[in-house]
Design an enzyme around this catalytic site. Structure first.
Site, PDB file in Angstrom:
ATOM      1  N   HIS A  84       0.840  -1.201   0.000  1.00 51.26           N
ATOM      2  CA  HIS A  84       0.000   0.000   0.000  1.00 51.26           C
ATOM      3  C   HIS A  84       0.875   1.251   0.000  1.00 51.26           C
ATOM      4  O   HIS A  84       2.070   1.180   0.278  1.00 51.26           O
ATOM      5  CB  HIS A  84      -0.943   0.022   1.213  1.00 51.26           C
ATOM      6  CG  HIS A  84      -2.144  -0.869   1.052  1.00 51.26           C
ATOM      7  ND1 HIS A  84      -2.114  -2.208   1.377  1.00 51.26           N
ATOM      8  CD2 HIS A  84      -3.392  -0.623   0.571  1.00 51.26           C
ATOM      9  CE1 HIS A  84      -3.301  -2.738   1.116  1.00 51.26           C
ATOM     10  NE2 HIS A  84      -4.091  -1.807   0.621  1.00 51.26           N
ATOM     11  N   LYS A  88      -0.496   4.843   4.541  1.00 51.68           N
ATOM     12  CA  LYS A  88      -1.321   3.871   5.282  1.00 51.68           C
ATOM     13  C   LYS A  88      -0.717   3.639   6.666  1.00 51.68           C
ATOM     14  O   LYS A  88       0.487   3.427   6.786  1.00 51.68           O
ATOM     15  CB  LYS A  88      -1.422   2.547   4.513  1.00 51.68           C
ATOM     16  CG  LYS A  88      -2.406   1.564   5.142  1.00 51.68           C
ATOM     17  CD  LYS A  88      -2.801   0.465   4.185  1.00 51.68           C
ATOM     18  CE  LYS A  88      -3.685  -0.574   4.841  1.00 51.68           C
ATOM     19  NZ  LYS A  88      -4.959  -0.033   5.325  1.00 51.68           N
TER      20      LYS A  88
END
Ligand code: NAD
Length: 267
Positions: free
Chosen positions: A155, A159
């Protein structure tokens, strides 16, 4: 029939993606746009900033906005979603909830509301990710023991939690299919002298960087072969597309609490 869509949280990232997605769908029309009371968008055309001109004006009055709507799609915050839930029950409007982070009380409120109006509630609305979950279950059932299972996710740099909820969901799906308890068999990262791999373990590896929207790979490593199932999200449009599919699927449904597996006929 053209589905008349109301969207809550139109100033947010998902709200924008939804406006784009609804505007591009010939079978849907943007019917109402709702945002929080302090939103700078109140009174404006929600799509104008993205070249999607409409007759709709952003409002903070869901009870008024929902009159005549066929469905509300909500990607906001739990406290906001619960207010929209009440408004949907009062107006008899089906609801798609993409918002995440509800506590148990919030989830119970959603279940109670679903006795009165049909609700699709899913933490990941991506059609591809929901298919991946099903494929993961099937792969685990067919391959059984003898294949080492690792879940690798990547990600963007912003995040804050790891592994992702989707990676954990994949782990749960595979563990369930193999009658293992994920809490007992999960291994979150490895370092140093770890010893040999426990064949019952399910490993997780996390990558963070740049603007990666979300990649998930489920690896079954056996003797003489490997099976890899991979999903890569390249934009939030995937979640908006799934939410719109859920909104259409809700038309004509009886009240009840549904998820994307119902929508995609994966149960
Ligand atoms: P965001 O912060 O960009 O937007 C949030 C929106 O909610 C804004 O329009 C904001 O005005 C509105 N809002 C916030 N507080 C409010 C309140 N008290 N009352 C009314 N409106 C309020 O967030 P985002 O990235 O668009 O994500 C929104 C939600 O959707 C999050 O919970 C996120 O985790 C979830 N999400 C779910 C999926 C899925 O597939 N289910 C995918 C992406 C995001």
């Amino acid at each position: 029939m053209t589905v008349q869509i109301a969207i809550a949280g139109v100033s947010g990232r998902m709200g924008r993606a939804l406006i784009e997605t609804v505007a591009a769908d010939a079978n849907c029309t943007l019917y109402a746009a709702i945002d929080r009371p302090a939103s700078p968008l109140l009174g404006s055309d929600p799509g104008a900033a993205w070249g999607r001109v409409s007759n709709v004006r952003v409002t903070d009055l869901p009870a008024v906005a929902l009159q005549g709507a066929h469905v509300l799609i909500d990607f906001t915050r739990p406290e906001a979603s619960l207010g929209y839930l009440d408004a949907c029950v009062a107006a008899g409007v089906p609801l798609v909830i993409g918002t995440t982070g509800f506590d148990e009380k919030g989830k119970a409120s959603i279940a109670a509301a679903a006795c009165h109006v049909p609700v699709v509630f899913a933490p990941n609305m991506s059609v591809g990710v929901n298919l991946l979950m099903k494929l993961a279950e099937l792969a685990a059932q067919v391959l059984e023991d003898g294949y080492d299972i690792e879940i690798i996710e990547a990600h963007h740099r912003h995040k804050v939690d790891a592994p992702s909820g989707t990676a954990l969901g994949l782990g749960q799906a595979v563990a369930r299919a193999l009658h293992r308890d994920l809490a007992q068999c999960a291994v979150y990262g490895r370092e140093g002298v770890t010893g040999e791999r426990d064949p019952q373990s399910i490993g997780f590896a996390t990558v963070r960087g740049g603007d990666i929207v979300g990649d998930h790979t489920l690896l079954f490593a056996g003797i003489g072969e490997r099976v890899e199932l991979t999903h890569k999200a390249s934009s939030r449009a995937t979640f908006a597309q799934g939410a719109l599919r859920a909104a259409k699927w809700l038309q004509g449904r009886t009240p009840g609490l549904y998820d994307m597996r119902d929508v995609l006929n994966l149960k």
